[in-house]
Design an enzyme around this catalytic site. Sequence first.
Site, PDB file in Angstrom:
ATOM      1  N   GLU A 138     -14.539   7.937   7.455  1.00 26.75           N
ATOM      2  CA  GLU A 138     -15.455   6.892   7.909  1.00 26.75           C
ATOM      3  C   GLU A 138     -16.651   6.869   6.951  1.00 26.75           C
ATOM      4  O   GLU A 138     -17.087   7.906   6.453  1.00 26.75           O
ATOM      5  CB  GLU A 138     -15.915   7.237   9.320  1.00 26.75           C
ATOM      6  CG  GLU A 138     -16.959   6.328   9.924  1.00 26.75           C
ATOM      7  CD  GLU A 138     -17.487   6.860  11.249  1.00 26.75           C
ATOM      8  OE1 GLU A 138     -17.931   6.036  12.064  1.00 26.75           O
ATOM      9  OE2 GLU A 138     -17.467   8.098  11.473  1.00 26.75           O
ATOM     10  N   CYS A 164     -13.517   8.271  14.229  1.00 23.65           N
ATOM     11  CA  CYS A 164     -14.525   9.245  14.650  1.00 23.65           C
ATOM     12  C   CYS A 164     -14.676   9.349  16.179  1.00 23.65           C
ATOM     13  O   CYS A 164     -13.878   9.987  16.846  1.00 23.65           O
ATOM     14  CB  CYS A 164     -15.854   8.935  13.968  1.00 23.65           C
ATOM     15  SG  CYS A 164     -16.994  10.347  13.903  1.00 23.65           S
ATOM     16  N   LYS A 171     -14.232  -0.332  14.528  1.00 19.74           N
ATOM     17  CA  LYS A 171     -14.414   0.770  15.478  1.00 19.74           C
ATOM     18  C   LYS A 171     -14.761   0.253  16.872  1.00 19.74           C
ATOM     19  O   LYS A 171     -15.712  -0.516  17.040  1.00 19.74           O
ATOM     20  CB  LYS A 171     -15.517   1.688  14.955  1.00 19.74           C
ATOM     21  CG  LYS A 171     -15.740   2.965  15.743  1.00 19.74           C
ATOM     22  CD  LYS A 171     -16.835   3.781  15.055  1.00 19.74           C
ATOM     23  CE  LYS A 171     -17.101   5.095  15.737  1.00 19.74           C
ATOM     24  NZ  LYS A 171     -18.216   5.824  15.055  1.00 19.74           N
TER      25      LYS A 171
END
Length: 262
Positions: free
Chosen positions: A40, A142, A106
Amino acid sequence: MRIALAQIASTPDVAHNLGLIADGVARAAAAGAELVVFPEGAMCCFGVPLGPVAEPLDGPWATRVRALAADAGVTVVAGMFTPADGDRVHNTLLATGGGVEARYDKIHLFDAFGFAESRTVAPGTTPVSIAVGGVTVGLATCYDLRFPGLFQKLAGDGASVIAVPASWGDGPGKREQWDLLVRARALDSTSFVAACGQADPWTIGRDPRGAPAGIGASAVAGPLGAFVGQLDTAPDLLVVDLDLDEVAAARKTVPVLVNRRF
């Protein structure tokens, strides 16, 4: 299937980070990997204003990554920032090369541990998978690791490998949580989970100044939760061969995707 995790330490310098990606792609291709996963924020580290950094998918950064993947004959998954409505950006994974062209924004934003990603980042809404050499690979980022439902959704939609670029913030217990969550999500989904984190910036002499800049420890966990390989804290490349028959065997032995009720 041979994959590589390219654990880099991104800086605020986008051009410098492109050089890190070029090196990682070249090394992964030389090792025979079909898929190379970067962290990321591979485009730019956290801790700087993201609005001026963000570019569309036809901008110069993504175009260069696309060319690197095409020239090397591999599929690349790397974290970048793209413009969103208003003053925010999307925390985007670019997946490109080897016949793949996709984006994942995300979904779960890191509003935790005193950090508020949602102040500057707009959430995505849609799970995304890609096909690499006939293998379905799910995408997550993440903080998504803390939400097992996404991983079971991706696996239920056919993913046997889930790539998770990350920039895992340091702090008490965070390394233990990272190791646990990578293994747990592999068990939840009976999939290989390939989690590539940012290297610890201190290993290159950069002070992250409180931003979630990474702890290293990139890892691949198998469908029954055991680590297949893991890196230390510094920049490095992890190359792993995945036996996809293990996914079919795990799903026959522990059919959580079939047995789940919620």
